[in-house]
Design a protein around this motif. Structure first.
Motif, PDB file in Angstrom:
ATOM      1  N   ALA A   1       0.865  -1.176   0.000  1.00  0.00           N
ATOM      2  CA  ALA A   1       0.000   0.000   0.000  1.00  0.00           C
ATOM      3  C   ALA A   1       0.904   1.229   0.000  1.00  0.00           C
ATOM      4  N   ARG A   2       0.315   2.389  -0.161  1.00  0.00           N
ATOM      5  CA  ARG A   2       1.093   3.629  -0.169  1.00  0.00           C
ATOM      6  C   ARG A   2       0.462   4.639   0.785  1.00  0.00           C
ATOM      7  N   SER A   3       1.338   5.358   1.496  1.00  0.00           N
ATOM      8  CA  SER A   3       0.868   6.426   2.388  1.00  0.00           C
ATOM      9  C   SER A   3       0.323   7.569   1.535  1.00  0.00           C
ATOM     10  N   LEU A   4      -0.234   8.562   2.181  1.00  0.00           N
ATOM     11  CA  LEU A   4      -0.770   9.712   1.444  1.00  0.00           C
ATOM     12  C   LEU A   4       0.287  10.393   0.579  1.00  0.00           C
ATOM     13  N   ARG A   5       1.536  10.364   1.023  1.00  0.00           N
ATOM     14  CA  ARG A   5       2.619  10.984   0.253  1.00  0.00           C
ATOM     15  C   ARG A   5       3.354   9.984  -0.635  1.00  0.00           C
ATOM     16  N   GLY A   6       2.868   8.749  -0.696  1.00  0.00           N
ATOM     17  CA  GLY A   6       3.410   7.778  -1.637  1.00  0.00           C
ATOM     18  C   GLY A   6       4.424   6.783  -1.109  1.00  0.00           C
ATOM     19  N   LYS A   7       4.708   6.812   0.207  1.00  0.00           N
ATOM     20  CA  LYS A   7       5.681   5.865   0.749  1.00  0.00           C
ATOM     21  C   LYS A   7       5.076   4.455   0.768  1.00  0.00           C
ATOM     22  N   PRO A   8       5.754   3.472   0.139  1.00  0.00           N
ATOM     23  CA  PRO A   8       5.207   2.116   0.135  1.00  0.00           C
ATOM     24  C   PRO A   8       5.413   1.422   1.483  1.00  0.00           C
ATOM     25  N   TYR A   9       4.456   0.553   1.823  1.00  0.00           N
ATOM     26  CA  TYR A   9       4.553  -0.218   3.064  1.00  0.00           C
ATOM     27  C   TYR A   9       3.694  -1.471   2.936  1.00  0.00           C
ATOM     28  N   PHE A  10       3.924  -2.413   3.849  1.00  0.00           N
ATOM     29  CA  PHE A  10       3.138  -3.644   3.905  1.00  0.00           C
ATOM     30  C   PHE A  10       2.057  -3.467   4.974  1.00  0.00           C
ATOM     31  N   PRO A  11       0.798  -3.260   4.586  1.00  0.00           N
ATOM     32  CA  PRO A  11      -0.240  -3.061   5.607  1.00  0.00           C
ATOM     33  C   PRO A  11      -0.507  -4.313   6.442  1.00  0.00           C
ATOM     34  N   ASP A  12      -0.221  -5.500   5.887  1.00  0.00           N
ATOM     35  CA  ASP A  12      -0.488  -6.746   6.609  1.00  0.00           C
ATOM     36  C   ASP A  12       0.683  -7.209   7.472  1.00  0.00           C
ATOM     37  N   VAL A  13       1.863  -6.620   7.254  1.00  0.00           N
ATOM     38  CA  VAL A  13       3.052  -6.988   8.029  1.00  0.00           C
ATOM     39  C   VAL A  13       3.799  -5.689   8.371  1.00  0.00           C
TER      40      VAL A  13
ATOM     41  N   PHE B   1      27.710  16.329  -5.675  1.00  0.00           N
ATOM     42  CA  PHE B   1      26.292  16.560  -5.949  1.00  0.00           C
ATOM     43  C   PHE B   1      25.447  15.307  -5.686  1.00  0.00           C
ATOM     44  N   PHE B   2      25.859  14.172  -6.232  1.00  0.00           N
ATOM     45  CA  PHE B   2      25.046  12.963  -6.123  1.00  0.00           C
ATOM     46  C   PHE B   2      25.065  12.378  -4.713  1.00  0.00           C
ATOM     47  N   ASP B   3      26.123  12.635  -3.948  1.00  0.00           N
ATOM     48  CA  ASP B   3      26.123  12.229  -2.541  1.00  0.00           C
ATOM     49  C   ASP B   3      25.108  13.050  -1.748  1.00  0.00           C
ATOM     50  N   VAL B   4      25.014  14.338  -2.056  1.00  0.00           N
ATOM     51  CA  VAL B   4      24.015  15.193  -1.398  1.00  0.00           C
ATOM     52  C   VAL B   4      22.613  14.759  -1.828  1.00  0.00           C
ATOM     53  N   TRP B   5      22.431  14.539  -3.132  1.00  0.00           N
ATOM     54  CA  TRP B   5      21.105  14.154  -3.636  1.00  0.00           C
ATOM     55  C   TRP B   5      20.629  12.850  -2.992  1.00  0.00           C
ATOM     56  N   THR B   6      21.470  11.828  -2.961  1.00  0.00           N
ATOM     57  CA  THR B   6      21.032  10.539  -2.404  1.00  0.00           C
ATOM     58  C   THR B   6      20.757  10.645  -0.898  1.00  0.00           C
ATOM     59  N   ALA B   7      21.516  11.464  -0.199  1.00  0.00           N
ATOM     60  CA  ALA B   7      21.256  11.657   1.234  1.00  0.00           C
ATOM     61  C   ALA B   7      19.899  12.325   1.441  1.00  0.00           C
ATOM     62  N   LYS B   8      19.608  13.351   0.662  1.00  0.00           N
ATOM     63  CA  LYS B   8      18.322  14.052   0.790  1.00  0.00           C
ATOM     64  C   LYS B   8      17.164  13.137   0.407  1.00  0.00           C
ATOM     65  N   GLU B   9      17.329  12.436  -0.702  1.00  0.00           N
ATOM     66  CA  GLU B   9      16.268  11.554  -1.182  1.00  0.00           C
ATOM     67  C   GLU B   9      16.034  10.401  -0.198  1.00  0.00           C
ATOM     68  N   SER B  10      17.091   9.811   0.344  1.00  0.00           N
ATOM     69  CA  SER B  10      16.905   8.720   1.311  1.00  0.00           C
ATOM     70  C   SER B  10      16.222   9.238   2.576  1.00  0.00           C
ATOM     71  N   TYR B  11      16.532  10.477   2.967  1.00  0.00           N
ATOM     72  CA  TYR B  11      15.895  11.054   4.158  1.00  0.00           C
ATOM     73  C   TYR B  11      14.393  11.264   3.950  1.00  0.00           C
ATOM     74  N   VAL B  12      13.993  11.809   2.803  1.00  0.00           N
ATOM     75  CA  VAL B  12      12.552  12.018   2.597  1.00  0.00           C
ATOM     76  C   VAL B  12      11.821  10.691   2.436  1.00  0.00           C
ATOM     77  N   LYS B  13      12.497   9.681   1.909  1.00  0.00           N
ATOM     78  CA  LYS B  13      11.878   8.347   1.851  1.00  0.00           C
ATOM     79  C   LYS B  13      11.746   7.768   3.262  1.00  0.00           C
ATOM     80  N   PHE B  14      12.754   7.972   4.101  1.00  0.00           N
ATOM     81  CA  PHE B  14      12.710   7.515   5.491  1.00  0.00           C
ATOM     82  C   PHE B  14      11.555   8.175   6.242  1.00  0.00           C
ATOM     83  N   THR B  15      11.416   9.485   6.098  1.00  0.00           N
ATOM     84  CA  THR B  15      10.381  10.216   6.831  1.00  0.00           C
ATOM     85  C   THR B  15       8.998  10.061   6.215  1.00  0.00           C
ATOM     86  N   GLY B  16       8.941   9.674   4.937  1.00  0.00           N
ATOM     87  CA  GLY B  16       7.658   9.560   4.257  1.00  0.00           C
ATOM     88  C   GLY B  16       7.221  10.854   3.607  1.00  0.00           C
ATOM     89  N   LYS B  17       8.065  11.864   3.671  1.00  0.00           N
ATOM     90  CA  LYS B  17       7.760  13.124   2.985  1.00  0.00           C
ATOM     91  C   LYS B  17       8.164  12.978   1.529  1.00  0.00           C
TER      92      LYS B  17
END
Length: 182
Positions: free
Chosen positions: A42-54, A113-129
């Motif tokens: 399933a996906r949260s309101l902001r699109g983060k995927p998760y397993f609703p049954d587990v 640049f790409f180290d900054v980008w991946t850090a930012k992107e992984s953080y927003v995926k972690f938070t669900g934003k």
């Protein structure tokens, strides 16, 4: 306590359809504990995927260049992979990053640049934003360099292949295991 994570890596052109990869990886990660689990996503309101049954199994997906990957853990996780590509990195940094990050990158001719980008992107995926929810409102780099901690999150840059940047973000990071799939 530090948590362990497993990252499953597939070539983007794998014979295993992307729609089946998450379930196969989840079965492997849980070592059959949930045998027969359909691994409904399933996906949260902001699109983060998760397993609703587990809900005790967390995951994050990324793909770039020739690779698709998925990180699994017992706690929320965000992961991002980026193939280094030529482009208008300064313009992208000014648009999406905050001023301190842009100044840091400009001093090094945007080499990180790409180290900054991946850090930012992984953080927003972690938070669900999402990327549109204040991507420039937090800093993963400043005059002192690239950060490894952001609020209550650890930014773990991982070695991958030449011309790729990879970052995993979680509250705690212990051992990270990488499993290469066909």
């Amino acid at each position: 306590m530090k948590e362990d994570f497993t990252i499953y890596i597939y070539p983007a052109d794998s014979d295993v359809p992307a729609s089946q990869r998450v379930a196969l990886c989840a079965d492997d990660y849980t070592q059959g504990l949930y045998h027969g689990q359909p691994w409904r996503v399933a996906r949260s309101l902001r699109g983060k995927p998760y397993f609703p049954d587990v809900p005790q199994v967390h995951f994050s997906i990324s793909h770039s260049g020739a690779y698709w990957l998925c990180a699994f853990g017992a706690q929320p996780v965000g992961i991002d992979l980026q193939l280094h590509q030529a482009g208008r990195l300064a313009q992208i940094a000014r648009r999406f990053f905050n001023e301190e990050e842009d100044r840091y990158l400009a001093k090094g001719d945007y080499y990180d640049f790409f180290d900054v980008w991946t850090a930012k992107e992984s953080y927003v995926k972690f938070t669900g934003k999402g990327i549109g929810d204040g991507f420039g409102d937090f800093r993963v780099a400043d005059a002192a360099g690239l950060k490894t901690q952001l609020d209550d999150a650890r930014l773990c840059r991982l070695p991958f292949l030449k011309d790729y940047s990879l970052c995993l973000c979680a509250a705690q990071v212990g051992v990270v295991r990488m499993v290469y799939q066909e």
